[in-house]
Design a protein around this motif. Structure first.
Motif, PDB file in Angstrom:
ATOM      1  N   PHE A 133     -11.290   2.748  10.116  1.00 54.56           N
ATOM      2  CA  PHE A 133      -9.865   3.059  10.018  1.00 54.56           C
ATOM      3  C   PHE A 133      -9.070   1.798   9.700  1.00 54.56           C
ATOM      4  CE2 PHE A 133      -5.812   2.920  12.280  1.00 54.56           C
ATOM      5  CZ  PHE A 133      -5.150   4.004  11.742  1.00 54.56           C
ATOM      6  N   LEU A 134      -9.374   0.730  10.410  1.00 56.80           N
ATOM      7  CA  LEU A 134      -8.647  -0.523  10.181  1.00 56.80           C
ATOM      8  C   LEU A 134      -8.847  -1.020   8.753  1.00 56.80           C
ATOM      9  CD1 LEU A 134      -9.162  -2.504  13.502  1.00 56.80           C
ATOM     10  CD2 LEU A 134      -7.161  -1.236  12.729  1.00 56.80           C
ATOM     11  N   ILE A 135     -10.082  -0.874   8.253  1.00 59.42           N
ATOM     12  CA  ILE A 135     -10.355  -1.325   6.884  1.00 59.42           C
ATOM     13  C   ILE A 135      -9.546  -0.499   5.887  1.00 59.42           C
ATOM     14  CG2 ILE A 135     -12.157  -1.538   5.123  1.00 59.42           C
ATOM     15  CD1 ILE A 135     -14.124  -1.988   7.492  1.00 59.42           C
ATOM     16  N   SER A 136      -9.537   0.826   6.097  1.00 59.25           N
ATOM     17  CA  SER A 136      -8.780   1.681   5.173  1.00 59.25           C
ATOM     18  C   SER A 136      -7.279   1.423   5.278  1.00 59.25           C
ATOM     19  CB  SER A 136      -9.031   3.157   5.453  1.00 59.25           C
ATOM     20  OG  SER A 136     -10.262   3.366   6.019  1.00 59.25           O
ATOM     21  N   PHE A 137      -6.882   0.934   6.431  1.00 60.29           N
ATOM     22  CA  PHE A 137      -5.458   0.663   6.623  1.00 60.29           C
ATOM     23  C   PHE A 137      -4.952  -0.367   5.616  1.00 60.29           C
ATOM     24  CE2 PHE A 137      -1.563  -0.491   8.868  1.00 60.29           C
ATOM     25  CZ  PHE A 137      -1.148   0.743   9.341  1.00 60.29           C
ATOM     26  N   SER A 138      -5.871  -1.236   5.202  1.00 57.08           N
ATOM     27  CA  SER A 138      -5.473  -2.252   4.219  1.00 57.08           C
ATOM     28  C   SER A 138      -5.088  -1.598   2.886  1.00 57.08           C
ATOM     29  CB  SER A 138      -6.592  -3.269   4.028  1.00 57.08           C
ATOM     30  OG  SER A 138      -7.723  -2.610   3.512  1.00 57.08           O
ATOM     31  N   ILE A 139      -5.697  -0.443   2.585  1.00 59.33           N
ATOM     32  CA  ILE A 139      -5.308   0.269   1.358  1.00 59.33           C
ATOM     33  C   ILE A 139      -3.862   0.716   1.485  1.00 59.33           C
ATOM     34  CG2 ILE A 139      -5.858   2.178  -0.201  1.00 59.33           C
ATOM     35  CD1 ILE A 139      -8.554   2.364   1.019  1.00 59.33           C
ATOM     36  N   LEU A 140      -3.525   1.202   2.678  1.00 59.30           N
ATOM     37  CA  LEU A 140      -2.163   1.682   2.901  1.00 59.30           C
ATOM     38  C   LEU A 140      -1.170   0.541   2.676  1.00 59.30           C
ATOM     39  CD1 LEU A 140      -0.642   4.278   4.181  1.00 59.30           C
ATOM     40  CD2 LEU A 140      -0.320   2.724   6.089  1.00 59.30           C
ATOM     41  N   ILE A 141      -1.492  -0.623   3.221  1.00 56.56           N
ATOM     42  CA  ILE A 141      -0.588  -1.766   3.066  1.00 56.56           C
ATOM     43  C   ILE A 141      -0.453  -2.125   1.585  1.00 56.56           C
ATOM     44  CG2 ILE A 141      -0.306  -4.214   3.599  1.00 56.56           C
ATOM     45  CD1 ILE A 141      -1.675  -3.556   6.310  1.00 56.56           C
ATOM     46  N   ALA A 142      -1.606  -2.133   0.884  1.00 60.29           N
ATOM     47  CA  ALA A 142      -1.569  -2.454  -0.540  1.00 60.29           C
ATOM     48  C   ALA A 142      -0.709  -1.438  -1.297  1.00 60.29           C
ATOM     49  CB  ALA A 142      -2.987  -2.466  -1.100  1.00 60.29           C
ATOM     50  N   LEU A 143      -0.846  -0.178  -0.922  1.00 63.11           N
ATOM     51  CA  LEU A 143      -0.099   0.879  -1.598  1.00 63.11           C
ATOM     52  C   LEU A 143       1.407   0.753  -1.336  1.00 63.11           C
ATOM     53  CD1 LEU A 143      -1.423   3.084  -3.300  1.00 63.11           C
ATOM     54  CD2 LEU A 143      -0.988   4.673  -1.429  1.00 63.11           C
ATOM     55  N   MET A 144       1.726   0.347  -0.087  1.00 62.24           N
ATOM     56  CA  MET A 144       3.144   0.173   0.256  1.00 62.24           C
ATOM     57  C   MET A 144       3.746  -0.960  -0.558  1.00 62.24           C
ATOM     58  SD  MET A 144       3.122   0.680   4.327  1.00 62.24           S
ATOM     59  CE  MET A 144       4.407   1.712   4.961  1.00 62.24           C
ATOM     60  N   VAL A 145       2.970  -2.003  -0.744  1.00 68.62           N
ATOM     61  CA  VAL A 145       3.448  -3.123  -1.555  1.00 68.62           C
ATOM     62  C   VAL A 145       3.640  -2.644  -3.000  1.00 68.62           C
ATOM     63  CG1 VAL A 145       2.842  -5.405  -2.455  1.00 68.62           C
ATOM     64  CG2 VAL A 145       2.370  -4.842  -0.069  1.00 68.62           C
ATOM     65  N   TRP A 146       2.715  -1.884  -3.478  1.00 74.91           N
ATOM     66  CA  TRP A 146       2.746  -1.368  -4.858  1.00 74.91           C
ATOM     67  C   TRP A 146       4.005  -0.524  -5.099  1.00 74.91           C
ATOM     68  CZ3 TRP A 146       0.189  -1.506  -9.458  1.00 74.91           C
ATOM     69  CH2 TRP A 146       0.346  -0.400 -10.328  1.00 74.91           C
ATOM     70  N   TYR A 147       4.286   0.369  -4.138  1.00 71.88           N
ATOM     71  CA  TYR A 147       5.468   1.217  -4.277  1.00 71.88           C
ATOM     72  C   TYR A 147       6.740   0.533  -3.786  1.00 71.88           C
ATOM     73  CZ  TYR A 147       2.775   5.383  -5.490  1.00 71.88           C
ATOM     74  OH  TYR A 147       1.987   6.287  -6.124  1.00 71.88           O
ATOM     75  N   GLN A 148       6.594  -0.681  -3.262  1.00 72.12           N
ATOM     76  CA  GLN A 148       7.702  -1.430  -2.647  1.00 72.12           C
ATOM     77  C   GLN A 148       8.417  -0.566  -1.619  1.00 72.12           C
ATOM     78  OE1 GLN A 148       9.951  -3.004  -5.949  1.00 72.12           O
ATOM     79  NE2 GLN A 148       8.390  -4.578  -6.223  1.00 72.12           N
ATOM     80  N   PHE A 149       7.576   0.022  -0.754  1.00 79.24           N
ATOM     81  CA  PHE A 149       8.076   0.920   0.286  1.00 79.24           C
ATOM     82  C   PHE A 149       8.137   0.146   1.598  1.00 79.24           C
ATOM     83  CE2 PHE A 149       8.030   4.296   3.354  1.00 79.24           C
ATOM     84  CZ  PHE A 149       8.681   5.353   2.733  1.00 79.24           C
ATOM     85  N   LEU A 150       9.348   0.021   2.153  1.00 82.55           N
ATOM     86  CA  LEU A 150       9.496  -0.798   3.352  1.00 82.55           C
ATOM     87  C   LEU A 150       9.495   0.076   4.606  1.00 82.55           C
ATOM     88  CD1 LEU A 150       9.779  -3.881   3.437  1.00 82.55           C
ATOM     89  CD2 LEU A 150      12.184  -3.495   4.075  1.00 82.55           C
ATOM     90  N   PRO A 151       8.561  -0.134   5.526  1.00 84.83           N
ATOM     91  CA  PRO A 151       8.583   0.659   6.761  1.00 84.83           C
ATOM     92  C   PRO A 151       9.706   0.186   7.672  1.00 84.83           C
ATOM     93  CG  PRO A 151       6.855  -0.968   6.877  1.00 84.83           C
ATOM     94  CD  PRO A 151       7.509  -1.152   5.539  1.00 84.83           C
ATOM     95  N   ASN A 152      10.134   1.042   8.605  1.00 81.29           N
ATOM     96  CA  ASN A 152      11.158   0.599   9.561  1.00 81.29           C
ATOM     97  C   ASN A 152      10.570   0.489  10.968  1.00 81.29           C
ATOM     98  OD1 ASN A 152      10.894   3.233  10.254  1.00 81.29           O
ATOM     99  ND2 ASN A 152      12.933   3.880   9.595  1.00 81.29           N
ATOM    100  N   TRP A 153      11.427   0.464  11.981  1.00 80.51           N
ATOM    101  CA  TRP A 153      11.007   0.224  13.362  1.00 80.51           C
ATOM    102  C   TRP A 153       9.977   1.240  13.847  1.00 80.51           C
ATOM    103  CZ3 TRP A 153      11.890   4.300  16.639  1.00 80.51           C
ATOM    104  CH2 TRP A 153      12.791   5.289  16.180  1.00 80.51           C
ATOM    105  N   ARG A 154       9.952   2.418  13.226  1.00 77.99           N
ATOM    106  CA  ARG A 154       9.042   3.471  13.702  1.00 77.99           C
ATOM    107  C   ARG A 154       7.574   3.072  13.574  1.00 77.99           C
ATOM    108  NH1 ARG A 154      12.107   8.446  10.800  1.00 77.99           N
ATOM    109  NH2 ARG A 154      13.926   8.435  12.147  1.00 77.99           N
ATOM    110  N   MET A 155       7.336   2.163  12.642  1.00 81.45           N
ATOM    111  CA  MET A 155       5.969   1.667  12.448  1.00 81.45           C
ATOM    112  C   MET A 155       5.393   1.126  13.754  1.00 81.45           C
ATOM    113  SD  MET A 155       4.030   1.577   9.807  1.00 81.45           S
ATOM    114  CE  MET A 155       2.688   0.764   9.000  1.00 81.45           C
ATOM    115  N   LEU A 156       6.271   0.606  14.609  1.00 76.33           N
ATOM    116  CA  LEU A 156       5.816   0.015  15.869  1.00 76.33           C
ATOM    117  C   LEU A 156       5.238   1.072  16.809  1.00 76.33           C
ATOM    118  CD1 LEU A 156       8.764  -2.472  16.454  1.00 76.33           C
ATOM    119  CD2 LEU A 156       6.481  -2.969  15.563  1.00 76.33           C
ATOM    120  N   LEU A 157       5.577   2.336  16.565  1.00 80.75           N
ATOM    121  CA  LEU A 157       5.077   3.397  17.440  1.00 80.75           C
ATOM    122  C   LEU A 157       3.707   3.917  16.990  1.00 80.75           C
ATOM    123  CD1 LEU A 157       8.307   5.432  18.199  1.00 80.75           C
ATOM    124  CD2 LEU A 157       6.922   4.133  19.813  1.00 80.75           C
TER     125      LEU A 157
END
Lengths: 275, 454
Positions: A133-157
């Motif tokens: 799961f942690l390894i795949s999570f890096s794809i999510l981060i890469a994808l967020m950078v690609w779409y320039q999608f900024l998470p907010n405080w909810r990410m902390l939950l």
């Protein structure tokens, strides 16, 4: 050194069941570490497998549900991102369930030769699923950078929902693991459940496409709540969370967890005779 | 602090054997269960109302693997546990190590228990020697700190320093066993339980194991329970032994007495028949018969001896190897015969195979003998069956007499010989009048032979 004093009697209830589990934590670590280090041995691309599988599934789902079926995403979030946010907990659940249910049978020689709290074995395999799961999570981060999608405080939950995903996996996993020792049929049932679950859970689509009157029944699937929670955290304000449905899902999770642990503890003493 | 470290009181363990049901298999199919469940539902409901235990199956047989076993073991003692297959040895160990639960009775253990039920339990083929030391150590109950502290010692004992970072799947079987035993030998439990570990490895390694076990109990005052088919090893290491017979303690006393009782008990039934043959389909020896020249397991010197071995196997066994050994009353291995595939083809399909081994003229000295049969996969594969102390027989000599009689202690084997009387001074003249003193007649082939079996 204080000498341990062990009494062996029929049907003796382990008064220190959970304490004993804690005392065996080192074995838990070692078994989890063994599963991890063996996982990608003698494979050419190794850890890349943990990346390729979710990545390809995400592409297929985005193409079919997003582009061909033209299902709506959550708010204005990119469809691919929404799929991936749902697929992370789902992959964790399905890998965890599949690996745990086979774990005792694969460790037959341990079970029939050495004593230790049996709960360690299925639990340790879920750790491997977590690392994936942690390894795949890096794809999510890469994808967020690609779409320039900024998470907010909810990410902390997110850790809260990660814990929910873990508990949701543990319940059915323990139940099936215990049953699998006696009835090997469950070995064939699991891939089916996983495949089936992929379509009844909101992995490839948003749960907002489910008609309102079916929502409550739909929330009986505990993974639906977990996936919604993940999307709520990751996609920021683009996804909505229905508290009633979430409570129902949590209730089902706890019920399964209780059933799983009960079934496991009831049968674990006869594992060595049955396996 | 009490001097008694293990107390076993009235320990019993029963297995329910359901006949004509899928219970014979170690696991069952759900479909079978559902069909049976419908039929048995009423009976079970009635049982439940009356508070009787519920069991699966149409025909239920209760099999007591252990029955009212009681004994005590003192600190620092080495206790041998002997008995034929199915006598309950393994069940006893499994209860003591908490792998399975007893049905009745109780056990008190005052100390940490470690078991060596099989060398290398939990070794993973893909992991290196170093990693496996940590894995195996943790499984056997050592803490990571303990292992780290003893790591160098373990590696030195095993003698595989060079290959410590190689996956164990590349190890030779000898290296594998040595590494596994090295880990186990450095355990520090108050109670060490050892089961049939000596069945593997070469003689030198076995000696090392025996030495280490002796050291563990003598030097460190640890208690060892040694279960073995190897009567010689048990005699050597222990002073006290427990003889189990059909789940009961037949004798709890001096090892010498237990061993001789074990052999003489076996004498009652000259042939070996697998005790719980109904229950298992796995590869095993189902029957061994020894056919002596006379009845009641009496064999005349020089007569042909035949041993029949029946093997059951649920699959083809292409690499099978059968060793047949004759052991004398001093626990010495005196004859070894083997059947090795492809020299002897057996078990190319599933079912039952019968192997007959014929010794055309058995020339062993008089005395008591028994058989040991090893059935394994070669090279160094699974040990499917090891039977020790079975098919006892006695060799007598009636063809000749001596002024001093025949004694088992004399030697193990009588060779044929003849003496030539020459005249010392005539030797030079190359004249050789010969006096044939053929002491032993050739084994008569037409003597009456009666078989004791079949």
């Amino acid at each position: 050194m204080r000498e341990p004093f062990i009494i062996i009697e029929p049907n003796r209830r382990e008064r220190h069941y959970w304490l004993e589990l804690w005392q065996y934590r080192e074995l838990f670590q070692v078994l989890a570490w063994r599963d991890l280090s063996v996982r990608y041995k003698q494979t050419a691309i190794g850890v890349l497998w943990a990346l390729i599988r979710p990545l390809l599934t995400m592409l297929v789902f985005t193409f079919i549900f997003g582009h061909i079926a033209r299902l709506p995403s959550d708010g204005s979030a990119p469809y691919a991102l929404m799929v991936l946010a749902g697929m992370l907990p789902w992959t964790f659940f399905s890998t965890g369930l599949a690996e745990a249910s086979n774990s005792l049978i694969l460790d037959t020689n341990l079970i029939s030769k050495v004593y230790f709290p049996r709960l360690i074995v299925p639990t340790a395999t879920i750790v491997t699923a977590f690392v994936d799961f942690l390894i795949s999570f890096s794809i999510l981060i890469a994808l967020m950078v690609w779409y320039q999608f900024l998470p907010n405080w909810r990410m902390l939950l997110l850790p809260v929902f990660m814990l929910a995903a873990f508990l949701t996996t543990m319940g059915p996993a323990l139940w099936v693991t215990a049953l699998n020792v006696r009835y090997r049929d469950f070995r064939y049932v699991i891939p089916f459940i996983v495949q089936f679950g992929l379509y009844v859970s909101p992995v490839g689509f948003s749960s907002s496409v489910i008609p309102e009157q079916w929502r409550l029944i739909y929330s009986l699937n505990p993974m639906a709540g977990v996936i919604d929670g993940f999307r709520w955290c990751i996609l920021g304000g683009q996804s909505h969370l229905n508290l009633t449905n979430l409570t129902v899902g949590a209730g089902v999770t706890i019920l399964f967890l209780w059933l799983g642990i009960r079934q496991f503890r009831k049968t674990e003493k006869s594992f060595a005779d049955l396996i | 602090m009490s001097d008694t470290i293990i107390t076993v009181e009235n320990l019993s363990k029963s297995y329910l054997l359901g006949h004509k049901t899928a219970q014979r298999e170690p696991y069952v199919a759900l479909r079978d269960v559902i069909t049976r469940e419908v039929g048995n539902f009423t009976r079970k409901a009635i049982d439940l109302i009356h508070g009787r235990p519920i069991v699966q199956g149409d025909e239920i047989e209760e099999f007591w693997a252990l029955r009212n076993v009681s004994f005590e073991v003192k600190r620092g003692e080495i206790l041998g546990i002997i008995g034929r297959n199915g006598a309950g040895k393994s069940t006893l160990l499994k209860i003591l190590t908490r792998i399975t639960e007893p049905t009745e009775g109780r056990v008190l253990l005052r100390g940490r228990v470690a078991s060596l039920l099989e060398v290398g339990t939990g070794f993973h083929r893909e992991l290196t020697g170093r990693e496996n030391i940590f894995l195996n150590g943790a499984i056997l109950g050592m803490t990571q700190r303990e292992i780290r502290k003893k790591f160098d010692e373990i590696v030195a004992f095993s003698g595989v320093e060079q290959f410590i970072d190689t996956p164990v799947k590349r190890f030779s079987s000898g290296m594998y066993v040595r590494l596994a035993f090295a880990v186990a030998a450095h355990l520090e439990p108050e109670i060490l339980i050892v089961d049939e570990v000596l069945a593997v490895g070469d003689t030198e390694f076995q000696k090392k194991c025996l030495g280490k076990m002796d050291e563990i109990s003598r030097r460190d005052g640890r208690t060892v329970l040694l279960v073995s088919h190897n009567l010689a090893a048990v005699s050597e290491l222990t002073h006290r032994a427990l003889l189990l017979d059909s789940g009961r303690v037949a004798l709890d006393g001096a090892t010498m007495d237990a061993v001789s009782m074990y052999i003489s008990k076996a004498r009652g039934a000259a042939n070996y028949v697998h005790a719980i043959d109904e229950r298992t389909n796995a590869i095993h020896i189902s029957r061994v018969d020894v056919i002596t020249s006379d009845q009641n397991g009496v064999h005349r010197f020089g007569e042909p001896l035949e041993v029949k071995v029946w093997i059951k196997h649920d699959r083809p066994i292409p690499k099978a190897c059968l060793f047949l050994q004759i052991i004398n009353q001093f626990q010495q291995l005196v004859v070894q015969a083997w059947a090795l595939d492809p020299e002897v083809q057996f078990g190319n399909q599933k079912g039952e195979s019968l192997l007959k081994c014929q010794f055309p003229s058995l020339r062993l000295n008089v005395g008591q003998f028994y058989l040991r049969v090893l059935f394994r996969e070669e090279p160094h594969g699974n040990l499917w069956e090891r039977l020790d102390g079975i098919c006892p027989f006695e060799v007598i000599r009636t063809d000749k007499t001596t002024p001093w009689g025949w004694h088992p202690e004399g030697c193990v084997y009588h060779e044929q010989w003849h003496w030539i009387l020459g005249f010392a001074d005539e030797e030079k003249k190359a004249r050789k009048p010969r006096l044939d003193a053929k002491r032993l007649p050739q084994p008569a082939s037409s003597k009456k032979t009666t078989s004791t079996a079949n």
